[in-house]
Design an enzyme around this catalytic site. Structure first.
Site, mmCIF file in Angstrom:
data_model
loop_
_atom_site.group_PDB
_atom_site.id
_atom_site.type_symbol
_atom_site.label_atom_id
_atom_site.label_comp_id
_atom_site.label_asym_id
_atom_site.label_seq_id
_atom_site.Cartn_x
_atom_site.Cartn_y
_atom_site.Cartn_z
ATOM 1 N N ASP A 16 6.585 -5.998 -1.938
ATOM 2 C CA ASP A 16 6.012 -4.579 -2.270
ATOM 3 C C ASP A 16 7.155 -3.698 -1.245
ATOM 4 O O ASP A 16 7.226 -2.442 -1.826
ATOM 5 C CB ASP A 16 4.544 -4.098 -1.797
ATOM 6 C CG ASP A 16 3.676 -4.675 -2.729
ATOM 7 O OD1 ASP A 16 3.512 -5.650 -3.215
ATOM 8 O OD2 ASP A 16 2.970 -3.732 -3.308
ATOM 9 N N GLU B 278 1.120 4.206 1.604
ATOM 10 C CA GLU B 278 1.608 4.772 2.833
ATOM 11 C C GLU B 278 2.449 3.651 3.666
ATOM 12 O O GLU B 278 3.413 3.941 4.068
ATOM 13 C CB GLU B 278 0.359 5.152 3.849
ATOM 14 C CG GLU B 278 -0.300 6.592 3.100
ATOM 15 C CD GLU B 278 -1.304 6.203 1.823
ATOM 16 O OE1 GLU B 278 -2.045 7.078 1.517
ATOM 17 O OE2 GLU B 278 -1.667 4.906 1.870
ATOM 18 N N SER B 279 1.889 2.392 3.659
ATOM 19 C CA SER B 279 2.685 1.341 4.483
ATOM 20 C C SER B 279 4.092 1.157 3.611
ATOM 21 O O SER B 279 4.955 0.867 4.407
ATOM 22 C CB SER B 279 1.883 -0.013 4.534
ATOM 23 O OG SER B 279 1.647 -0.578 3.267
ATOM 24 N N GLY C 20 0.717 -1.340 -0.095
ATOM 25 C CA GLY C 20 -0.154 0.011 -0.113
ATOM 26 C C GLY C 20 1.148 1.219 -0.067
ATOM 27 O O GLY C 20 2.207 1.100 0.619
ATOM 28 N N GLY D 215 6.172 -1.486 -5.921
ATOM 29 C CA GLY D 215 6.459 -0.541 -4.659
ATOM 30 C C GLY D 215 7.482 0.222 -4.974
ATOM 31 O O GLY D 215 8.177 0.587 -4.153
ATOM 32 N N THR E 274 8.514 12.609 -10.491
ATOM 33 C CA THR E 274 8.961 11.228 -11.107
ATOM 34 C C THR E 274 8.709 10.956 -12.345
ATOM 35 O O THR E 274 7.932 11.783 -13.084
ATOM 36 C CB THR E 274 8.614 10.009 -10.225
ATOM 37 O OG1 THR E 274 7.074 10.176 -10.132
ATOM 38 C CG2 THR E 274 8.938 10.356 -8.790
ATOM 39 N N ARG E 275 9.278 9.814 -13.230
ATOM 40 C CA ARG E 275 8.997 9.787 -14.718
ATOM 41 C C ARG E 275 8.331 8.692 -15.039
ATOM 42 O O ARG E 275 8.464 7.548 -14.412
ATOM 43 C CB ARG E 275 10.624 9.846 -15.077
ATOM 44 C CG ARG E 275 11.545 11.054 -14.610
ATOM 45 C CD ARG E 275 10.922 12.218 -15.259
ATOM 46 N NE ARG E 275 10.990 12.695 -16.649
ATOM 47 C CZ ARG E 275 11.891 13.008 -17.159
ATOM 48 N NH1 ARG E 275 12.883 13.433 -16.471
ATOM 49 N NH2 ARG E 275 11.414 13.367 -18.508
ATOM 50 N N ASP F 105 6.833 3.756 -4.366
ATOM 51 C CA ASP F 105 6.645 4.094 -3.105
ATOM 52 C C ASP F 105 8.320 4.056 -2.301
ATOM 53 O O ASP F 105 8.464 4.826 -1.220
ATOM 54 C CB ASP F 105 6.029 3.140 -2.202
ATOM 55 C CG ASP F 105 4.670 3.090 -2.993
ATOM 56 O OD1 ASP F 105 4.083 3.946 -3.409
ATOM 57 O OD2 ASP F 105 3.975 2.045 -3.026
#
Length: 316
Positions: free
Chosen positions: A296, A36-37, A34, A257, A226-227, A260
């Site tokens: 992830d 945020e996680s 996820g 992931g 970001t690209r 993130d």
């Protein structure tokens, strides 16, 4: 003081072995993912005290999510409930051609998370709050809660960071833009993908003008673009300066992931007090580390990220 607080959903994902298909696999591995996680896990990898806040059902699946995040070094602040369910998904990993994800997230407990479910002490004591666009898009309740979170964090002098994550919102461009317009005046650090800027705002072409346009629109202190092509340099704008940082080379075992991981590494770099370029390098190196890992979330340490950065320094 807590270094980083993230608020949002986590999904328990079940994946067949790399190269197998969901429809024929006889076994599945479980991963938690996820926005945020994942960001909290990446920040914890680089040594930050990272806390993930959410709402989960008091079930074995909910407890599995918390257990996984704690193993990544993330502290959790979860409101347990008997209502709602855990978000799940079946996802083919790695290099599977035409990889498929089957999500089952409707009716998740997090959709009913309100400001009363947020521990105010943790929020007030945080240096940085991070939320992605995927969270307020889940329900009107979460949109109102995210709006309140950003305002409350501002009153506490907590730096507010937001990642648009347009594809994860499930919204059309006009609706997503309305959502961002409702929230982003409260944000100091905005992360936006080049594809999001084009799809939502019509900002195609050079990413530097796109970043300037969004910074002017929302009054952000920092904008990171970001690209769409992962081989292109990420761009950061802060003050009068523009920074471009190319990606680090790494074998891609699993692309899930990676974005993130970049965000978590970047926020960790900002926390360390270096300039924006140094934070972008931390983000790029963390993303490279994640590409080598199935799942992830990033698994490793600050030393691993520094080793990736050192290899580039040694090649100069």
């Amino acid at each position: 003081m807590t270094d980083l607080v993230t608020v949002g959903e986590a999904t328990l994902q079940f994946s067949p072995p790399r190269g197998d298909r969901i429809e024929t696999a006889g076994e599945f591995a479980a991963h938690v993912g996820g926005p945020e996680s994942n960001v909290a896990a990446a920040a914890a990898t680089l040594g930050l005290d990272a806390v993930w806040l959410s709402k989960l059902p008091d079930t074995a699946l909910g407890r599995r999510i918390v257990g996984d995040l704690r193993r990544h070094g993330v502290r959790t602040g979860v409101v347990w409930t008997d209502d709602g369910r855990t978000s799940t998904a079946f996802a083919e990993r790695g290099g599977t051609a035409g990889a498929t994800t089957v999500a089952d997230r409707e009716g998740a407990a997090v959709e009913t998370m309100t400001e009363d479910d947020v521990p105010m002490g943790v929020l007030r004591d945080a240096e940085t709050l991070f939320v992605s666009g995927a969270t307020p898009a889940r329900s009107e309740t979460l949109l109102e809660t995210t709006e309140w979170l950003l305002q409350a964090a501002g009153e506490a002098d907590t730096t507010r960071a937001f990642d648009t994550r347009f594809a994860a919102t499930g919204l059309d461009a006009d609706t997503a833009r309305e959502l961002y317009d409702r929230l982003l005046d409260e944000v100091e650090v905005l992360i936006v993908d080049e594809a999001d800027a084009e799809a939502v705002y019509g900002l195609d072409g050079d990413v530097v003008p796109a970043g300037h346009s969004l910074r002017t629109r929302y009054g952000c202190e920092m904008v990171v673009v970001t690209r769409a092509d992962p081989t292109h340099a990420v761009v950061g704008l802060a003050g009068e300066s523009i920074y471009e940082v190319p990606p680090f080379e790494a074998e891609t075992r699993d692309p899930a992931g990676v974005h993130d991981a970049f965000v978590g590494g970047f926020l960790a770099g900002c926390h360390r007090g270096g300039d924006m370029k140094d934070a972008l390098y931390d983000g790029a190196a963390t993303a490279a580390l994640k590409r080598t890992i199935v799942g992830d979330a990033v698994v490793g340490s600050r030393r691993d990220v520094e080793a990736i950065r050192a290899r580039r320094e040694g090649e100069k």
